[in-house]
Enzyme design. Structure first.
Site, mmCIF file in Angstrom:
data_model
loop_
_atom_site.group_PDB
_atom_site.id
_atom_site.type_symbol
_atom_site.label_atom_id
_atom_site.label_comp_id
_atom_site.label_asym_id
_atom_site.label_seq_id
_atom_site.Cartn_x
_atom_site.Cartn_y
_atom_site.Cartn_z
ATOM 1 N N HIS A 135 -19.663 -17.298 -35.877
ATOM 2 C CA HIS A 135 -18.519 -17.501 -35.421
ATOM 3 C C HIS A 135 -17.943 -18.868 -35.428
ATOM 4 O O HIS A 135 -18.947 -19.880 -35.798
ATOM 5 C CB HIS A 135 -18.192 -17.172 -33.795
ATOM 6 C CG HIS A 135 -19.321 -18.184 -32.849
ATOM 7 N ND1 HIS A 135 -18.557 -19.051 -32.049
ATOM 8 C CD2 HIS A 135 -20.435 -18.023 -32.808
ATOM 9 C CE1 HIS A 135 -19.918 -19.595 -31.432
ATOM 10 N NE2 HIS A 135 -20.900 -18.861 -31.785
ATOM 11 N N TYR A 178 -8.829 -29.917 -29.121
ATOM 12 C CA TYR A 178 -9.670 -30.768 -28.279
ATOM 13 C C TYR A 178 -11.010 -31.107 -28.847
ATOM 14 O O TYR A 178 -11.801 -32.032 -28.259
ATOM 15 C CB TYR A 178 -9.884 -30.195 -26.769
ATOM 16 C CG TYR A 178 -10.998 -29.120 -26.641
ATOM 17 C CD1 TYR A 178 -11.428 -27.907 -27.351
ATOM 18 C CD2 TYR A 178 -12.145 -29.643 -25.881
ATOM 19 C CE1 TYR A 178 -12.258 -27.134 -26.997
ATOM 20 C CE2 TYR A 178 -13.410 -28.921 -25.675
ATOM 21 C CZ TYR A 178 -13.447 -27.403 -26.416
ATOM 22 O OH TYR A 178 -14.550 -26.918 -26.098
ATOM 23 N N ARG A 179 -11.436 -30.396 -29.984
ATOM 24 C CA ARG A 179 -12.626 -30.478 -30.421
ATOM 25 C C ARG A 179 -12.700 -29.507 -31.619
ATOM 26 O O ARG A 179 -11.889 -28.636 -31.663
ATOM 27 C CB ARG A 179 -13.667 -29.994 -29.428
ATOM 28 C CG ARG A 179 -15.215 -29.612 -29.718
ATOM 29 C CD ARG A 179 -15.758 -29.103 -28.642
ATOM 30 N NE ARG A 179 -17.339 -29.029 -28.591
ATOM 31 C CZ ARG A 179 -18.069 -28.429 -27.843
ATOM 32 N NH1 ARG A 179 -17.494 -27.741 -27.078
ATOM 33 N NH2 ARG A 179 -19.311 -28.544 -28.047
ATOM 34 N N TYR A 235 -19.398 -25.022 -33.917
ATOM 35 C CA TYR A 235 -18.748 -26.383 -34.155
ATOM 36 C C TYR A 235 -19.489 -27.099 -35.299
ATOM 37 O O TYR A 235 -19.507 -28.318 -35.513
ATOM 38 C CB TYR A 235 -18.548 -27.076 -32.785
ATOM 39 C CG TYR A 235 -17.659 -26.844 -31.911
ATOM 40 C CD1 TYR A 235 -15.908 -26.628 -32.368
ATOM 41 C CD2 TYR A 235 -17.918 -26.127 -30.938
ATOM 42 C CE1 TYR A 235 -15.208 -26.154 -31.299
ATOM 43 C CE2 TYR A 235 -17.023 -25.590 -29.994
ATOM 44 C CZ TYR A 235 -15.394 -25.484 -30.401
ATOM 45 O OH TYR A 235 -14.602 -25.226 -29.340
ATOM 46 N N ASP A 241 -20.735 -22.026 -21.634
ATOM 47 C CA ASP A 241 -20.781 -20.621 -21.911
ATOM 48 C C ASP A 241 -22.291 -20.309 -22.393
ATOM 49 O O ASP A 241 -22.729 -19.282 -21.803
ATOM 50 C CB ASP A 241 -19.999 -20.231 -23.137
ATOM 51 C CG ASP A 241 -18.409 -20.178 -22.402
ATOM 52 O OD1 ASP A 241 -18.364 -19.591 -21.326
ATOM 53 O OD2 ASP A 241 -17.828 -20.777 -22.961
#
Ligand code: ADP
Length: 547
Positions: free
Chosen positions: A409, A490-491, A106, A168
């Site tokens: 990622h 959502y993000r 993110y 996670d």
């Protein structure tokens, strides 16, 4: 690796001269101490998850020099955060707070505006201020990670008494993850819903407490047990925003449920997705399925072995379905398309009751298999899910990043109802666009309570600019096409924030305008994390910053 700088250093934020920027940093050194202000003029070091950089995103999807800090500063207290914010207003320098900066997928530690001064809160503000075994609560500073709290519970002999809910990857900050509305996998997985009370430094330097902490004497006795306090509930505006810097947060902890048991079911066909969702929904909403349930696609399961794609496939383009299933057939979990990871909590007689219902329901899918955990070797991914769902931090999840060389990622994370047709539609949409861009598709459906997030991780080679372009193109298309069908994220990643904010445009962008009004009122100089979550102060708006 050390990446030599490809553009002029130090990176000076737009709107201030190099000399003034350096002068301003000298002034800040006088306030915080020489060692607590670092100019970012050295080679950019990517490190790895546990030794990540705080100057940039080690998994950047753009050029590393794009979203890069001009300097990093280390406050030691709320008072020092206030000093930094006042300094930023005086010099009109953008600042970007991070707690620990492990927000991988993110944006990591990267600021949105190049040359911003990163406020690394976690380095020195890392105290657990309180743990209450009676109330099952704690009060933490930004530098407390899920691992940190877990270890402290161990040191105090409280680990059997109460659990930390962990996402996670457990190395991140509890505050950082919570303000970005991250999730974990015990029944306390909705971190934002589980927080209670904040201390916040506003962009102009005032310090406020929300909830019970706002009581005149500081509210320490009820801070963690009642989140609302009195009056408007302001906490929401400090999550996924740039309206304040959170310096303390109350968090609720889960009582040890008196037993727990992971289970795993697999389902043979891609088309089982729809019927399976219809089975999962009522079980999850009534909490027979008690934790955020994960339904993962076989490609991700194979990648979670940690082996690179090249071990399985030497051709070009996406890995063929037969090849993936052949690889999966060699693993103890077998060759099925979907794997469901869940956990049941409580003493054995209570678990037996719930597990019997779950078993009867899941077996309605023809070919369904229940995997006996005792047939699974110790390093099997299942045991990582088992640890996480029982409050033990872990980092096994990172293994699938090895799918690509120099693997990094980035995630696509839309929300939908837990319904068969929605799951199928999103799955088809993602699959089609991935194929178009030649990217392997690794979907996982995470079922919250009444909704699910589809998490699609795109793994790419961070040294391959062509591959990065494809990954970003794929993401951008998925965001737009999903939005057209009524699904929103959502993000999201730093680089996609304008686009995602733009999909929440009902009534001529009324929500965005409201956020801008708040931003201008709270942060008149627009110094705090400009652009975060698509919110720009008036000094930046309409000047070509959006992307
Ligand atoms: P983690 O350490 O859990 O990986 P980060 O520190 O990277 O989390 O935080 C994720 C994002 O949330 C940051 O990029 C930042 O924009 C925001 N953030 C994190 N901590 C704070 C904080 N204490 N106050 C305000 N915003 C924060």
């Amino acid at each position: 690796p050390l990446n030599p700088r490809t553009r002029e250093v130090p990176v000076v934020p737009q709107g201030i001269s190099r000399d003034d920027f350096l002068k301003a940093l000298e002034e800040l050194k006088a306030e915080l101490g020489e060692g607590n202000v670092e100019v970012n003029d050295k080679p950019l070091k990517d490190g790895w998850y546990m030794e990540h950089p705080n100057t940039h995103d080690m998994m950047t999807i753009l050029d590393e020099e794009e979203c890069v800090a001009g300097a990093v500063v280390y406050p030691g207290s709320t008072e020092e955060v206030v000093k930094i914010v006042k300094w930023a207003n005086k010099w009109l320098i953008p600042v970007f707070p991070i707690s620990m900066g492990r927000n991988l997928g993110y944006g990591g530690a990267a600021p949105r505006v190049r040359g911003s001064v990163t406020i690394d809160l976690g380095r020195r503000m890392n105290k657990i201020l309180d743990i209450s075994p009676q109330d099952y609560t704690c009060l933490v500073e930004p530098g407390v990670s899920f691992y940190g709290l877990y270890e402290e519970l161990g040191r105090r002999g409280l680990r059997d008494h109460m659990w930390v809910d962990t996402p996670d990857l457990g190395g991140g900050s509890i505050i950082g993850n919570t303000v970005d509305r991250g999730v974990g996998y015990t029944p306390y997985g909705d971190h934002w819903a589980c927080h209670s009370g904040l201390e916040v430094v506003l962009p102009t330097g005032e310090v406020i407490r929300t909830g019970m902490g706002a009581l005149t004497q500081g509210g320490e006795n009820t801070w963690g047990v009642f989140p609302y306090g009195f009056g408007p509930f302001s906490d929401g505006i400090f999550s996924q925003s740039n309206f304040g810097i959170v310096t303390k947060m109350g968090m609720t902890l889960m009582p040890n449920p008196g037993g727990h048991e992971s289970f795993m079911y697999t389902f043979p066909n891609e088309e089982d997705l729809g019927p399976l969702m219809e089975i999962i929904r009522p079980l999850r909403i009534s909490t027979i399925l008690e934790n955020v349930a994960q339904l993962r696609h076989v490609t991700q399961t194979v990648a979670a072995s940690g082996l690179p794609k090249s071990k399985f496939y030497s051709g070009t383009g996406t890995i063929p379905s037969e090849t993936i299933h052949r690889a999966a057939a060699q693993t103890p979990a077998g060759d099925h398309t979907w794997a469901y990871y869940g956990m049941c909590y409580g003493p054995s007689h209570i678990r037996a009751y719930k597990l019997a219902i779950i078993d009867a329901e899941f077996r309605k899918i023809p070919g369904c298999r229940k995997i006996d955990p005792f047939t699974l070797p110790e390093d099997e991914y299942f045991w990582s899910r088992d640890r996480i769902a029982s409050g033990t931090p872990d980092i096994h999840e990172l293994r699938w990043v090895n799918w690509a060389p120099n693997g990094a990622h980035i995630a696509f994370s839309p929300v939908s109802p837990i319904r068969g047709p929605d799951a199928t539609k999103l799955f088809q949409l993602g699959k089609r666009i991935h194929e178009q861009y030649g990217i392997d598709f690794m979907p996982a459906f995470c079922v919250g309570l009444r909704e699910m997030h589809l998490i699609v991780e795109i793994v790419f080679d961070r040294d391959d600019s062509e591959e990065k372009k494809r990954a970003l193109g794929c993401l951008r298309d998925m965001v737009d096409e999903a939005a057209k069908e009524g699904y929103g994220e959502y993000r999201t990643h730093l680089v996609l924030m304008d686009q995602v904010a733009g999909t929440y445009a009902w009534n001529d962008g009324a929500l965005g305008k409201f956020n801008e009004k708040l931003k201008d009122a709270l942060d008149p100089n627009g110094i705090l994390a400009p652009g975060r979550c698509g919110i720009w102060g008036k000094r930046y708006r309409g000047r070509g910053w959006e992307m």
